[in-house]
Every structure is written in C-alpha cells, then in structure tokens.
Design a protein around this motif. Structure first.
Motif, PDB file in Angstrom:
ATOM      1  N   LYS A  53       0.640  -1.144  -0.022  1.00  0.00           N
ATOM      2  CA  LYS A  53      -0.168   0.032  -0.150  1.00  0.00           C
ATOM      3  C   LYS A  53       0.805   1.254  -0.046  1.00  0.00           C
ATOM      4  O   LYS A  53       0.663   2.112  -0.681  1.00  0.00           O
ATOM      5  CB  LYS A  53      -0.927  -0.035   1.085  1.00  0.00           C
ATOM      6  CG  LYS A  53      -1.998   1.218   1.090  1.00  0.00           C
ATOM      7  CD  LYS A  53      -2.880   1.093   2.235  1.00  0.00           C
ATOM      8  CE  LYS A  53      -3.625   2.437   2.119  1.00  0.00           C
ATOM      9  NZ  LYS A  53      -3.541   3.724   1.575  1.00  0.00           N
ATOM     10  N   ASP A  57       0.732   3.946  -2.763  1.00  0.00           N
ATOM     11  CA  ASP A  57       0.410   5.377  -2.420  1.00  0.00           C
ATOM     12  C   ASP A  57       1.671   6.204  -2.925  1.00  0.00           C
ATOM     13  O   ASP A  57       1.116   7.503  -3.164  1.00  0.00           O
ATOM     14  CB  ASP A  57       0.192   5.333  -1.073  1.00  0.00           C
ATOM     15  CG  ASP A  57      -1.211   4.864  -0.841  1.00  0.00           C
ATOM     16  OD1 ASP A  57      -1.909   4.504  -1.529  1.00  0.00           O
ATOM     17  OD2 ASP A  57      -1.202   4.594   0.783  1.00  0.00           O
ATOM     18  N   ASP A  69      -9.217   5.688  -3.596  1.00  0.00           N
ATOM     19  CA  ASP A  69      -8.794   4.195  -2.837  1.00  0.00           C
ATOM     20  C   ASP A  69      -9.573   3.092  -3.229  1.00  0.00           C
ATOM     21  O   ASP A  69      -9.080   2.045  -3.461  1.00  0.00           O
ATOM     22  CB  ASP A  69      -8.793   4.384  -1.302  1.00  0.00           C
ATOM     23  CG  ASP A  69      -7.611   5.205  -0.648  1.00  0.00           C
ATOM     24  OD1 ASP A  69      -6.769   5.494  -1.832  1.00  0.00           O
ATOM     25  OD2 ASP A  69      -7.776   5.856   0.119  1.00  0.00           O
TER      26      ASP A  69
END
Length: 72
Positions: A53, A57, A69
């Motif tokens: 993640k 990101d 998201d």
C-alpha cells in the motif's frame, strides 16, 4: 444523508506468491528491523500488505488525481 459514506468491502483476499531466496531473506531482515524500531514483532505476512500500500500510494503515476482508494 449521513456524512460517513458506506464502508468499502473489507473482506481480505488471500493470494499466494513465490519469492526468491534473496527477497525472502530481505523481508525477514526488514521484519527484524521493524521489531527493533517499534518494539513489536510482526510476521512478514502482516507487513507485506502495508508495504505494498505504501509503495502504491507513493507512486506518482499510479496515484494520479482522480484515482480513489476504492479503485485499488
């Protein structure tokens, strides 16, 4: 109308991957450093989703404006 939107699907999806011995060793070393830094041991299998993640990101092309998201 509630301010809080409907919560997204939170059912975990299990995947299986194969790692090179070198990558497996690096992940074990990372987990050891994590434990040393935070005083909490976490299994590599718990660290990998957070690592992925964080990587996604931070990828500017992937994290372009307008990408939510929910689409990841």
């Amino acid at each position: 109308m509630l301010k809080l939107p409907k919560l997204p699907d939170r059912v975990p999806v299990k995947i299986t991957i194969s790692l090179t011995p070198e990558l497996n060793q690096a992940l074990a070393e990372y987990a050891a450093l994590y434990a040393e830094t935070y005083g909490t041991q976490e299994p590599v299998s718990e660290l990998i989703p957070a690592m992925l993640k964080s990587f996604l990101d931070s990828d500017r092309r992937f994290a372009r404006p307008g990408r939510s998201d929910a689409s990841r």
